[in-house]
Design a protein around this motif. Structure first.
Motif, PDB file in Angstrom:
ATOM      1  N   HIS A  93       1.654   7.315  59.815  1.00  0.00           N
ATOM      2  CA  HIS A  93       2.083   5.910  59.858  1.00  0.00           C
ATOM      3  C   HIS A  93       3.491   5.822  60.420  1.00  0.00           C
ATOM      4  O   HIS A  93       4.234   6.807  60.426  1.00  0.00           O
ATOM      5  CB  HIS A  93       2.068   5.300  58.450  1.00  0.00           C
ATOM      6  CG  HIS A  93       0.698   5.062  57.905  1.00  0.00           C
ATOM      7  ND1 HIS A  93      -0.136   4.076  58.362  1.00  0.00           N
ATOM      8  CD2 HIS A  93       0.023   5.697  56.918  1.00  0.00           C
ATOM      9  CE1 HIS A  93      -1.273   4.107  57.689  1.00  0.00           C
ATOM     10  NE2 HIS A  93      -1.210   5.091  56.798  1.00  0.00           N
ATOM     11  N   GLU A  96       4.642   6.006  53.525  1.00  0.00           N
ATOM     12  CA  GLU A  96       3.437   5.683  52.749  1.00  0.00           C
ATOM     13  C   GLU A  96       3.514   6.363  51.380  1.00  0.00           C
ATOM     14  O   GLU A  96       3.682   7.576  51.298  1.00  0.00           O
ATOM     15  CB  GLU A  96       2.191   6.165  53.494  1.00  0.00           C
ATOM     16  CG  GLU A  96       0.893   5.814  52.753  1.00  0.00           C
ATOM     17  CD  GLU A  96      -0.351   6.078  53.578  1.00  0.00           C
ATOM     18  OE1 GLU A  96      -1.222   5.205  53.634  1.00  0.00           O
ATOM     19  OE2 GLU A  96      -0.457   7.175  54.168  1.00  0.00           O
ATOM     20  N   HIS A 116      -3.990  11.353  59.143  1.00  0.00           N
ATOM     21  CA  HIS A 116      -3.416  10.266  59.932  1.00  0.00           C
ATOM     22  C   HIS A 116      -1.922  10.192  59.667  1.00  0.00           C
ATOM     23  O   HIS A 116      -1.413  10.847  58.765  1.00  0.00           O
ATOM     24  CB  HIS A 116      -4.093   8.940  59.581  1.00  0.00           C
ATOM     25  CG  HIS A 116      -3.850   8.485  58.161  1.00  0.00           C
ATOM     26  ND1 HIS A 116      -4.532   9.022  57.079  1.00  0.00           N
ATOM     27  CD2 HIS A 116      -2.978   7.586  57.639  1.00  0.00           C
ATOM     28  CE1 HIS A 116      -4.100   8.446  55.961  1.00  0.00           C
ATOM     29  NE2 HIS A 116      -3.147   7.575  56.268  1.00  0.00           N
TER      30      HIS A 116
HETATM   31 FE   LIG Z   1      -2.453   5.814  55.216  1.00  0.00          FE
END
Ligand SMILES: [Fe+2]
Length: 337
Positions: free
Chosen positions: A82, A86, A80
């Motif tokens: 963001h 992160e 994934h």
């Molecule tokens: Fe994450």
């Protein structure tokens, strides 16, 4: 006196490791074999969960979100991306962090290691050790914008009955039909996913702090209040760091022998302490009230701005403690007395 400066409200800002509540269905990949046994924790801030029922210990905005992931051996956190940086801080176990459109690049992180993964880049991680693994995450910003999954994660999820709905979050189509009028969140196209950034192993290594190669800061803002054997490291911040800053928060790490600590100070920013190892006594003073907590491994404590605090490694073993401060260039601390 503002209400948060009471003993009770300070206690609410202390989150013991045992009080972190796992959600097993936080994300779209929760039925996908290999990802189905992961625990997701939202500890500070609104979080990024896709399950509206997820428990959050401290909702108050801090300028960043702190969460955690817990995974038995061989369990993966799917690819994934963001919209804000992160950071993963490995607390227990050994993880392989992988990144790129197919997760084709990877490196191994051990307890005490920290990586800051940039935006617009797919990443995931697998517990490759032989015990339950647990890592803390810090995501920049109050509103992180959520999670963007690699297209294949959505496809796999749908093969196992799960879809993501705009107003409902993760939806199990094998249990309930999709409600009338509900809108599906569509997967990202493979064309768009191909535009996401990738990094070589060497490039990502510049965003990693290995716990066995730490270099303490020679001059730092807490130095004049140090006592005993204690070192401070700036892992993430605007200057004197190896990991580039600009993430909206500063991440410090303090290592100490028992009896080492920092004398009473306050700062104008909110600050979260996360105990990685050892025992740390934190004494706070606010509006003539005093209190103290001993943080053990995995415990977290959020200090409001301007509250006095002294911090000492206690007990019998060396300790390490993270500080997350909600500015990437925090002001100098104010010493009390
Ligand atoms: Fe994450």
């Amino acid at each position: 006196m503002s209400s948060f400066q009471t003993r009770d409200s300070m206690k609410k800002r202390l989150v013991r490791r045992s009080e972190m509540v796992p959600c097993k269905s936080a994300f779209i990949d929760t039925h996908t074999p290999g990802s189905h046994l992961k625990d997701n924790f939202s500890i500070i801030g609104p979080g990024v969960t896709e399950n509206k029922e997820q428990f959050i210990n401290i909702r108050e905005p801090h300028g960043f979100n702190i969460g955690a992931a817990g995974q038995p051996p061989r369990i993966k956190n799917s690819l994934h991306s963001h919209f804000t940086v992160e950071v993963f801080m490995i607390h227990e176990g050994t993880f392989e962090i992988y990144w790129g459109l197919k997760g084709e690049n990877h490196t191994t992180l051990s307890e005490g290691d920290v990586v800051s993964v940039p935006t617009h880049c797919f990443r995931g991680f697998e517990n490759i050790g032989d015990k339950y693994g647990f890592l803390f995450t810090v995501l920049g910003g109050d509103d992180t914008g959520g999670v963007e999954w690699a297209p294949q994660v959505f496809e796999e999820a749908e093969n196992h009955g799960l879809v993501l709905l705009e107003d409902h979050g993760v939806w199990d189509t094998r249990k309930f039909p999709i409600p009338d009028g509900a809108k599906r969140v569509l997967p990202m196209s493979h064309e768009e996913a191909a535009t996401y950034d990738n990094y070589s192993s060497d490039e990502m290594e510049k965003r990693i702090y290995r716990s066995d190669s730490l270099k303490p800061l020679k001059d730092h803002p807490l130095q004049s209040g140090e006592y005993g054997t204690i070192q401070l490291h700036r892992l993430i911040g605007a200057k004197d760091t190896v990991i580039p800053g600009g993430d909206g928060f500063e991440l410090l790490l303090s290592l100490a022998e028992p009896g080492g600590g920092f004398e009473d100070f306050s700062r104008p920013e909110k600050e979260v302490l996360i105990c990685h190892s050892g025992s740390w006594n934190v004494e706070w003073t606010a509006e003539k009230q005093k209190g103290s907590f001993v943080l053990e491994a995995g415990d977290l404590f959020s200090l409001p701005a301007h509250v006095g605090r002294s911090i000492e490694c206690v007990g019998k073993q060396e300790g390490s403690l993270y500080f997350v401060i909600n500015k990437d260039s925090p002001k100098s601390p104010n010493w009390i007395n």
